[in-house]
Design a protein around this motif. Structure first.
Motif, short mmCIF file in Angstrom:
data_model
loop_
_atom_site.label_atom_id
_atom_site.label_comp_id
_atom_site.label_asym_id
_atom_site.label_seq_id
_atom_site.Cartn_x
_atom_site.Cartn_y
_atom_site.Cartn_z
N VAL A 4 45.19 63.28 21.69
CA VAL A 4 46.26 63.91 22.46
C VAL A 4 46.28 63.21 23.81
O VAL A 4 45.25 63.17 24.49
CB VAL A 4 46.06 65.43 22.62
N ASP A 5 47.41 62.64 24.15
CA ASP A 5 47.57 61.90 25.41
C ASP A 5 46.52 60.80 25.52
O ASP A 5 45.98 60.54 26.59
CB ASP A 5 47.51 62.85 26.60
N GLY A 6 46.19 60.17 24.37
CA GLY A 6 45.25 59.07 24.34
C GLY A 6 43.79 59.48 24.36
O GLY A 6 42.90 58.64 24.32
N LYS A 7 43.50 60.79 24.42
CA LYS A 7 42.11 61.27 24.46
C LYS A 7 41.70 61.80 23.09
O LYS A 7 42.40 62.62 22.51
CB LYS A 7 41.98 62.37 25.51
N CYS A 9 40.07 64.04 20.51
CA CYS A 9 39.78 65.48 20.54
C CYS A 9 38.66 65.80 19.57
O CYS A 9 38.67 65.37 18.43
CB CYS A 9 41.03 66.27 20.14
N ASP A 10 37.69 66.55 20.05
CA ASP A 10 36.71 67.17 19.16
C ASP A 10 36.57 68.61 19.61
O ASP A 10 37.29 69.07 20.49
CB ASP A 10 35.39 66.40 19.12
N CYS A 11 35.68 69.33 19.01
CA CYS A 11 35.64 70.78 19.20
C CYS A 11 35.32 71.20 20.63
O CYS A 11 35.59 72.34 20.99
CB CYS A 11 34.66 71.41 18.23
N ASP A 12 34.75 70.34 21.47
CA ASP A 12 34.38 70.75 22.82
C ASP A 12 35.31 70.20 23.90
O ASP A 12 35.05 70.39 25.09
CB ASP A 12 32.95 70.29 23.13
N VAL A 13 36.36 69.50 23.53
CA VAL A 13 37.23 68.83 24.50
C VAL A 13 38.47 69.67 24.76
O VAL A 13 39.11 70.16 23.83
CB VAL A 13 37.62 67.42 23.99
N VAL A 14 38.79 69.82 26.06
CA VAL A 14 40.06 70.44 26.45
C VAL A 14 40.90 69.33 27.08
O VAL A 14 40.45 68.66 28.01
CB VAL A 14 39.85 71.57 27.48
N VAL A 15 42.08 69.09 26.54
CA VAL A 15 42.97 68.07 27.08
C VAL A 15 43.92 68.73 28.06
O VAL A 15 44.59 69.70 27.72
CB VAL A 15 43.76 67.38 25.95
N ASN A 16 43.95 68.23 29.29
CA ASN A 16 44.86 68.74 30.30
C ASN A 16 46.14 67.92 30.28
O ASN A 16 46.10 66.70 30.15
CB ASN A 16 44.23 68.68 31.69
N CYS A 17 47.27 68.60 30.43
CA CYS A 17 48.55 67.91 30.50
C CYS A 17 49.45 68.64 31.49
O CYS A 17 49.14 69.74 31.93
CB CYS A 17 49.19 67.83 29.12
N LYS A 18 50.57 68.01 31.81
CA LYS A 18 51.50 68.58 32.77
C LYS A 18 52.71 69.16 32.05
O LYS A 18 53.24 68.56 31.11
CB LYS A 18 51.98 67.51 33.75
N VAL A 19 53.12 70.32 32.50
CA VAL A 19 54.33 70.94 31.97
C VAL A 19 55.51 70.01 32.25
O VAL A 19 55.63 69.46 33.34
CB VAL A 19 54.57 72.32 32.65
N GLY A 20 56.34 69.80 31.24
CA GLY A 20 57.54 68.97 31.41
C GLY A 20 57.36 67.51 31.06
O GLY A 20 58.35 66.78 30.98
#
Length: 130
Positions: A4-7, A9-20
């Motif tokens: 997600v967004d190039g990161k 993902c596994d069970c312990d990762v939270v991907v931060n993104c911007k609204v919009g």
């Protein structure tokens, strides 16, 4: 693998993104079996987890897909990868999760068991910095 967004993902990762901002979603499937699998469909469904056993899947006003949330796959050959791209657009802040499900067109074409153990994807949509 799910990115997600190039990161990755596994069970312990939270991907931060911007609204919009459209957020790229990549699902990479590797067929380690000795035979081709397919056809099948892969559906990505966002939800919110209220941490009390209740999941909210009614998010059409909070998240939209750029393109489709379903990928149709003819086949994945043995020892080969197949990569599918999409994008999400978050309209509100919050913590969201992605549920990824497979739908086989024919019961005789068994999907690799590892595909049913994809990691949980946790995305935190935040206000853009001004």
């Amino acid at each position: 693998d799910i990115l997600v967004d190039g990161k990755l993902c596994d069970c312990d990762v939270v991907v931060n993104c911007k609204v919009g901002d459209p957020i790229p979603l990549e699902v990479k499937l590797t067929n380690w079996s000795k035979h081709s699998v397919g056809p099948f469909a892969l559906t990505v469904t966002p939800y919110q987890d209220y941490q009390n056993g209740v999941h909210n899947y009614e998010l059409q006003d909070a998240i939209t897909f750029v393109g489709s949330n379903t990928f149709y796959i003819d086949s994945v050959k043995p020892t080969k990868d197949s990569v599918y791209f999409g994008a999400l657009l978050f309209l509100y802040t919050g913590d969201f999760y992605l549920n990824i499900k497979f739908h086989e067109d024919n019961c005789s074409r068994e999907l690799p068991l590892s595909w049913f153990c994809l990691p949980s994807v946790h995305i935190r949509a935040m206000e853009p910095m001004v």
